[in-house]
Design an enzyme around this catalytic site. Structure first.
Site, PDB file in Angstrom:
ATOM      1  N   THR A 258      14.370  24.138  31.244  1.00 41.84           N
ATOM      2  CA  THR A 258      15.042  23.400  32.322  1.00 41.84           C
ATOM      3  C   THR A 258      14.050  23.036  33.404  1.00 41.84           C
ATOM      4  OG1 THR A 258      15.502  25.399  33.603  1.00 41.84           O
ATOM      5  CG2 THR A 258      17.227  24.649  32.111  1.00 41.84           C
ATOM      6  N   ASP A 259      14.372  21.976  34.150  1.00 46.64           N
ATOM      7  CA  ASP A 259      13.755  21.852  35.455  1.00 46.64           C
ATOM      8  C   ASP A 259      14.371  22.954  36.303  1.00 46.64           C
ATOM      9  OD1 ASP A 259      12.271  20.973  37.602  1.00 46.64           O
ATOM     10  OD2 ASP A 259      12.711  18.859  37.251  1.00 46.64           O
ATOM     11  N   TRP A 260      13.727  23.282  37.412  1.00 46.44           N
ATOM     12  CA  TRP A 260      14.113  24.462  38.181  1.00 46.44           C
ATOM     13  C   TRP A 260      15.463  24.256  38.866  1.00 46.44           C
ATOM     14  CZ3 TRP A 260      10.346  24.950  35.325  1.00 46.44           C
ATOM     15  CH2 TRP A 260       9.520  26.069  35.281  1.00 46.44           C
ATOM     16  N   GLY A 261      16.472  24.987  38.365  1.00 45.76           N
ATOM     17  CA  GLY A 261      17.812  24.874  38.921  1.00 45.76           C
ATOM     18  C   GLY A 261      18.644  23.782  38.280  1.00 45.76           C
TER      19      GLY A 261
END
Length: 727
Positions: A258-261
């Site tokens: 994932t991208d962060w969050g």
């Protein structure tokens, strides 16, 4: 009790050693299968989510290491705290800052892309990183996108050809490249939730090709999902994008991070292809239970779903299998090299890329090159002449061991000249997520700049954008197409006192140029990294002949850009969704097809020499599916100095059943020629690459008929046209 603990420890150690001894000569698949059988469900899930800002857990009792990653794509980011976004304060984490990817794309040189990836991979390996989060290949759709400088331009073919060697170079070091952001993250504004709607044709023809090339040709080991939604599902757990296209159709065998969050739902994350969840809680364990790592979507919530039978444990096994395969390629690969950091070779690579990526846009009366032996006064005006650009931009920030400023490079090369400098304007301090005005007096800065401009023989205005918020920076888009901080007005005043003025643009985006007809020269320099000033001085002095080409079109005005031609719903959207109404007509496809004249065309770039295409031919005139078109042309350097030119081959479907662009780039080659030298250049184009994506058939379709092959040195400068027939 103490003896029992020692016995348990020894048994664990022996079983761990036996595991790797037994599997030493087995295939990786067999090794992975044996490891998975020994893992508990909790251990499996721990491998599928973060344990810190930039790492995920291993399994200590089996000797399985943690995975460590770092932001890129232009260098290895400074070390970050375990649980916060603060810098860790290390003293040994300075890196080589390589030029921004827009600069790399502007080189039109895949060989340089390989050198870039190899050098970056060596630095990441030395810093003990297993994954470097880059490169980025999102398509340049609007010049307002704050993150365009991290990407490879507006054309899917160019991005595809430039991303593959970068990946190969990085991964030779036993470090995984992580191509991002999959997919349609074409703006920063509302990036965390905006829902993108577009046709299958636009998706397959424009936005997916570079990712597909990264997987099928680059064999990339990891991909990062995007923040946004596509057709109602978030990209990091999107059934259509991940399960169908990425993992089934393209047979991607790596890890989707994932991208962060960017994770939003436990069940979708489990079932729709997410492998490794990062950054869900931005405060880690430090302030609230809600964001603790065990409460990530793929941690305890998923554990409960598996234990209740709602989700089969085999779903988790498939994720762990991918993560272990990544580990056998990286931190469990005992033969990977050690890497190196901040070597002269790395600085040389950074300088070479910068030299070839700089684009000469205007050169009236041969203003450039400037004779370094001449005794004269040069006024270097602009904050960008001294501002460190590696520091800002969001996650691509770098702590470089050195960054040679444009002013420093000019002073060093032009020793016979008197160099005067004035800031002229000021942007304020660089603070991520905030716009802070400068405390310096704007009028005083302006007056001082005009004063030194009036007494100089020539003026070099070093302006453009920077990596502050609302400029070229992650987190939001630009607010205006014009130059910020009063630069247009300042330039206007400078031109009143000195007509002998040229502009050095530092930016990752196109900008409005109301002064374009008044200045003598324009040089587009991007963000050039550690060797910025040296590379710029190399080109300004003529030590290096510029050969960069624009990887995206410069519109005259913002409304000429395709994404801005259909109102708010097209860009930036209504806050909930947006529609890509320009469809496949992105960049030069839009300008050429709609007959809108750009300020500077895709593929354009001047040289200190001149080149002539004298002949062009193909191996035959009739082709069928599966054939390869062999195009050849003769290029001659008719100028007085050695230089490089980029032959670009565009294709036009003369009569199609669907709308097709007037031109589509299908091949290019950069060639180096001495003064007076001629070379025959051969370029191959698979006939199947002339197909379009059929929305009805849901597949690629090659229609019979005539196609024009247009050979030139930019999308607007076509020298030769050849007509072929496809059965």
């Amino acid at each position: 009790m103490k003896k029992l603990s020692i016995v348990i420890f020894l048994i664990t150690l022996i079983s761990s050693n036996e595991l790797f001894a037994q599997t030493n000569n087995e295939s990786v698949d067999n090794k992975i299968e044996k490891i998975i059988k020994q893992l508990t469900l909790k251990e499996k899930l721990d491998m599928c989510h973060a344990q810190s800002k930039f790492s995920s857990k291993g399994v200590a009792r089996l000797g399985i290491p943690e995975l460590w990653m770092s932001d890129g794509p232009h260098g290895v980011r400074t070390e970050i705290d375990w649980d916060t976004w603060s810098h860790a304060g290390w003293t040994n984490d300075s890196c080589t800052a390589f030029p921004a990817l827009t600069c790399l794309a502007a080189s039109f040189n895949p060989d340089l892309s390989y050198k870039y990836g190899k050098a970056l991979g060596e630095e990441a390996r030395y810093r003990k990183k297993d994954i470097i989060l880059g490169p980025g290949v999102n398509i340049y759709r609007t010049p307002l996108n704050g993150r365009n400088f991290e990407y490879m331009g507006e054309d899917p073919y160019l991005a595809s050809k430039m991303v593959v060697p970068y990946i190969h170079g990085v991964q030779e070091n036993g470090v995984a490249a992580c191509v991002k952001h999959y997919v349609l993250n074409n703006q920063e504004h509302w990036r965390d939730h905006i829902n993108v709607e577009l046709s299958d044709r636009a998706l397959y023809e424009i936005y997916l090709p570079a990712f597909k090339a990264a997987v099928q040709e680059g064999h990339v080991w990891s991909l990062m999902g995007a923040y946004n939604q596509v057709r109602g599902q978030y990209c990091c757990h999107n059934e259509f994008l991940v399960n169908k296209i990425l993992k089934k159709d393209w047979e991607f065998d790596g890890v989707l991070v994932t991208d962060w969050g960017a994770t939003h739902d436990t069940k979708q994350a489990a079932l729709y292809g997410l492998d490794l969840e990062m950054g869900t809680g931005t405060d880690g364990l430090t302030s609230s239970l809600k964001n603790a790592y065990d409460n990530y979507f793929m941690a305890n919530p998923l554990l409960k779903m598996v234990e209740s039978g709602e989700i089969n444990e085999s779903v988790i096994d498939e994720k762990v299998e991918r993560i272990l395969r990544l580990m056998f390629r990286t931190n469990m690969n005992k033969t990977r090299p050690f890497g190196s950091m901040n070597s002269q070779q790395h600085f040389d690579v950074a300088r070479e890329i910068a030299q070839e990526g700089i684009v000469l846009l205007k050169n009236k009366n041969k203003f450039f090159p400037i004779d370094p032996e001449k005794v004269q006064t040069i006024a270097v005006i602009g904050e960008n002449a001294t501002k460190m650009m590696s520091l800002g931009g969001g996650s691509s920030e770098l702590k470089t061991i050195h960054e040679i400023s444009p002013l420093e490079g000019i002073q060093k090369r032009f020793k016979n000249a008197t160099i005067l400098h004035a800031m002229g304007y000021a942007s304020g301090p660089s603070v991520y997520g905030k716009v802070i005005d400068s405390k310096l007096n704007a009028d005083s800065l302006k007056n001082e700049a005009i004063k030194i401009a009036a007494k100089a023989d020539i003026v070099l205005f070093v302006g453009g954008l920077n990596k502050n918020h609302h400029q070229d920076c992650e987190g939001d888009d630009r607010k205006s197409f014009s130059l910020p901080f009063g630069q247009d007005d300042l330039l206007s005043e400078i031109l009143k006192v000195n007509k002998n003025t040229a502009v050095v643009l530092v930016s990752g985006n196109a900008v409005k140029m109301p002064w374009v007809n008044q200045v003598k020269g324009i040089v587009q320099t991007w963000y050039l990294g550690s060797e910025s000033g040296n590379a710029l001085a190399d080109v300004l002095s003529g030590d290096v002949n510029p050969s960069g080409k624009l990887p995206f079109s410069f519109p005259v005005k913002l409304e000429d850009n395709a994404a801005h031609s259909f109102g708010e719903i097209s860009y930036p959207g209504d806050g909930t969704k947006q529609e890509y109404k320009e469809d496949i007509l992105v960049g030069y496809r839009w300008f050429d097809t709609k007959k809108i004249k750009p300020l500077y065309a895709f593929g354009f770039g001047l040289s200190y020499s001149e080149f002539d295409m004298t002949k062009a031919s193909v191996n035959k005139k009739e082709y069928k599916s599966g054939d390869v078109i062999s195009v050849s042309c003769e290029m001659k350097n008719t100028g007085k100095v050695k230089g490089k030119e980029v032959i670009q081959v565009y294709v036009n479907d003369v009569k199609s059943s669907v709308l097709r662009p007037l031109k589509e780039l299908k091949a290019f080659k950069k060639v180096s020629l001495n003064s007076g030298e001629s070379k025959t250049v051969n370029i191959e184009i698979p006939v199947n690459k002339l197909a379009f994506y059929d929305d009805v058939k849901k597949d690629w379709k090659l229609e019979p008929g005539q196609f024009k092959l247009m050979l030139g040195t930019s999308s607007k400068n076509i020298s030769k046209t050849i007509i072929i027939e496809v059965e």
